[in-house]
Design an enzyme around this catalytic site. Structure first.
Site, mmCIF file in Angstrom:
data_model
loop_
_atom_site.group_PDB
_atom_site.id
_atom_site.type_symbol
_atom_site.label_atom_id
_atom_site.label_comp_id
_atom_site.label_asym_id
_atom_site.label_seq_id
_atom_site.Cartn_x
_atom_site.Cartn_y
_atom_site.Cartn_z
ATOM 1 N N HIS A 104 0.816 -1.208 0.000
ATOM 2 C CA HIS A 104 0.000 0.000 0.000
ATOM 3 C C HIS A 104 0.855 1.267 0.000
ATOM 4 C CE1 HIS A 104 -3.143 -2.784 1.955
ATOM 5 N NE2 HIS A 104 -3.556 -2.521 0.734
ATOM 6 N N HIS A 105 2.117 1.154 -0.400
ATOM 7 C CA HIS A 105 2.952 2.358 -0.425
ATOM 8 C C HIS A 105 2.427 3.358 -1.452
ATOM 9 C CE1 HIS A 105 4.648 0.455 -4.013
ATOM 10 N NE2 HIS A 105 5.295 1.572 -4.267
ATOM 11 N N ASP A 137 7.482 3.074 -13.295
ATOM 12 C CA ASP A 137 6.999 4.346 -12.733
ATOM 13 C C ASP A 137 5.493 4.535 -12.879
ATOM 14 O OD1 ASP A 137 9.524 5.261 -11.834
ATOM 15 O OD2 ASP A 137 10.048 5.860 -13.865
ATOM 16 N N LYS A 140 -3.214 -8.884 -6.729
ATOM 17 C CA LYS A 140 -3.590 -9.937 -7.668
ATOM 18 C C LYS A 140 -4.762 -10.708 -7.087
ATOM 19 C CE LYS A 140 -2.045 -11.234 -11.761
ATOM 20 N NZ LYS A 140 -1.530 -10.310 -12.780
ATOM 21 N N ASN A 196 -3.701 -13.733 -26.046
ATOM 22 C CA ASN A 196 -3.667 -12.305 -26.339
ATOM 23 C C ASN A 196 -2.245 -11.769 -26.388
ATOM 24 O OD1 ASN A 196 -3.602 -9.344 -25.016
ATOM 25 N ND2 ASN A 196 -5.448 -9.559 -26.237
#
Length: 511
Positions: A103-104, A138, A145, A272
């Site tokens: 959660h940074h 970046d 996930k 894909n």
């Protein structure tokens, strides 16, 4: 219905006792000898592979041990089970998972896959990879996930919709989805249809959320998707390989000229990612000499026609009798002579059992974790160039980021500036024509003043992102005199550490 929400502590405890998953391969790959089986059993499972790669990079990153421990752990894991009624009127219990690794940055980001062998360990590993992947290119997301343990081919569209909506309901109730919290995307076994169901279900729970379209990416265009998302991962794979082929040290190591023209490429997987990667390589002059699918592989030393092969596959469900050499054991095509090998199927496809047979000069990881740590070391020691997954297949999350931005801004890319750009180009062109004494034809004029469409802006943004990330990875590899995988993860660790250390330690255990 039962659910369990695991904290950091319980998630880490579970990891220690989790039963290792077996060597995942394409469903029809042949059984190996007892010697190969022994090799498989001696190798780490998928989560351990990710952790070993992380540990190696952590050792050279220069980041403090407390910060490294905070980066490595999984922040939160959700495990749910719920019943779904079958067509026969019976109830089947479905199991689903969502892991939020870091959660940074918020929101966290990562796909949802439908596969019958999905488990908690797998989503932990993939969530970790997503964190590092976002940092490498970046993209300001944390990693996540998810997965539902089903084989989607065994269910009708109506059943899949019920499963998808129920799983989304669980995510909504546990606060594991939202434009500023956790934004899923397609993965193995899912696509735009499932993402549209997810968004619609989220809206039912959050009717006043004006940014509800941003709760998921990979949606159809009509439902807020972005043009260029479908081919994004395959395009990113092409951009990455193209950039590495330009580096003098790669040319020296591989003996390749750096030009794509005539480069022999083999691709494992024709979904894909594999299809679009093949298309972009082919468009730049490469020869796609082999493609492996579930039941067999197609091979032609003169190069396969990708669109014709796809048309045949869609019509017949197989490559068999296509009109080229058909290799019955699909894993064998990966071991044939080529310049570039693109594993674009599942994790752990190249291990100690077959690494000595790999002849490709460059291996580009289009899939997540297709090479085990032992195999990676063997490839690097033998002089081959391995372009790691967290860099090479980041095109999907890059364009998902663009879609998320589009949803939050509520406007299509190019809508505000396309005609303004065309007007400016027209005025410049008029001055050039007056001084040159020659007027362009109408066709030439349209090509020169053409304002960028949405997909062209997406392509441009992705290309710039991949070029910068490849150069950063190269620079760190040269600085540390290490492989590109360790360099890429090191860059990710340093970027994440900068964010975490800058936030202080009042609410963490890093003080």
């Amino acid at each position: 219905m039962a659910f369990s929400l695991l904290s950091r502590t319980s998630a880490n405890s579970l990891r220690k006792v989790a039963t290792p998953i077996g060597f995942r391969s394409l469903p029809v790959l042949r059984q190996y000898s007892s010697a190969n089986t022994a090799c498989e059993e001696s190798e780490p499972n998928f989560l351990q592979c990710v952790e070993q790669f992380f540990d190696k990079a952590a050792g050279v990153s220069g980041v403090s041990s407390n910060t490294l421990a905070a980066i490595k752990r999984v922040d939160a894991i959700l495990s749910v089970s719920f019943p779904v009624e079958t067509d026969e009127g019976k109830e089947e219990i479905i199991r689903g998972y969502r892991a939020q690794h870091s959660h940074h940055r918020l929101p966290v980001k990562g796909g949802i896959r439908y596969a019958d062998d999905v488990d908690m360990q797998e989503v932990e590993a993939l969530a970790s990879l997503m964190t590092y992947k976002c940092a490498v290119v970046d993209v300001p997301f944390g990693g996540a996930k998810g997965g539902v343990a089903i084989d989607p081919k065994k269910y009708t569209p109506a059943q899949l919709e019920r499963i998808t909506r129920r799983f989304t309901m669980e995510l909504c109730q546990k606060n594991f989805i939202g434009p500023g919290i956790d934004v899923p995307a397609p993965d193995v076994g899912t696509g735009p249809r499932e993402m549209s169901w997810i968004m619609d279900t989220y809206r039912q729970f959050n009717p006043s959320d004006v940014n509800s379209m941003g709760c998921v990416t990979g949606k159809p265009i009509s439902q807020g998707g972005v043009r260029g998302r479908n081919e994004a991962t395959g395009l990113g794979v092409y951009y990455g390989v193209r950039e590495f082929m330009k580096f003098p040290e790669v040319q020296k190591k591989t003996g390749l000229s750096g030009k794509m023209e005539g480069t022999r490429v083999i691709i494992q997987g024709f979904g894909n990612v594999g299809y679009w990667a093949a298309k972009f390589f082919e468009a730049d002059g490469a020869k796609i000499v082999g493609i492996a699918e579930r039941d067999c592989a197609a091979y032609d030393e003169n190069g396969l026609n990708i669109d014709k092969l796809l048309e045949y596959k869609q019509k017949n469900g197989t490559f068999r009798d296509y009109g080229c050499q058909i290799i019955e054991d699909p894993i064998k095509v990966m071991e044939m002579d080529c310049d570039v090998l693109i594993p674009a199927a599942l994790e752990r496809q190249i291990g100690l059992k077959n690494v000595k047979n790999i002849k490709a000069k460059i291996i580009g990881e289009a899939a997540n974790g297709p090479i085990t740590p032992g195999a990676h070391e063997a490839l690097v020691e033998s002089g081959k160039v391995v372009i790691p997954d967290l860099l090479l297949n980041a095109g999907g999350v890059c364009v998902s980021y663009f879609e998320w931005l589009k949803n939050l801004s509520h406007i299509r890319f190019g809508r505000m500036n396309k005609k303004w750009d065309e007007l400016g180009k027209s005025q410049i062109l008029k001055l050039v024509e007056e001084n040159a004494g020659r007027k362009l034809t109408e066709s030439e004029r349209r090509n020169v003043i053409h304002g960028a469409e949405e997909h062209e802006l997406v392509y441009s943004g992705l290309e710039d992102t991949m070029i910068n990330a490849c150069e950063e990875t190269r620079a760190t590899a040269n600085e540390l005199k290490t492989c590109y995988r360790t360099a890429a993860i090191t860059n990710a660790i340093r970027k994440i550490a900068t964010v975490q250390e800058g936030s202080g330690s009042l609410f963490t255990n890093r003080g």
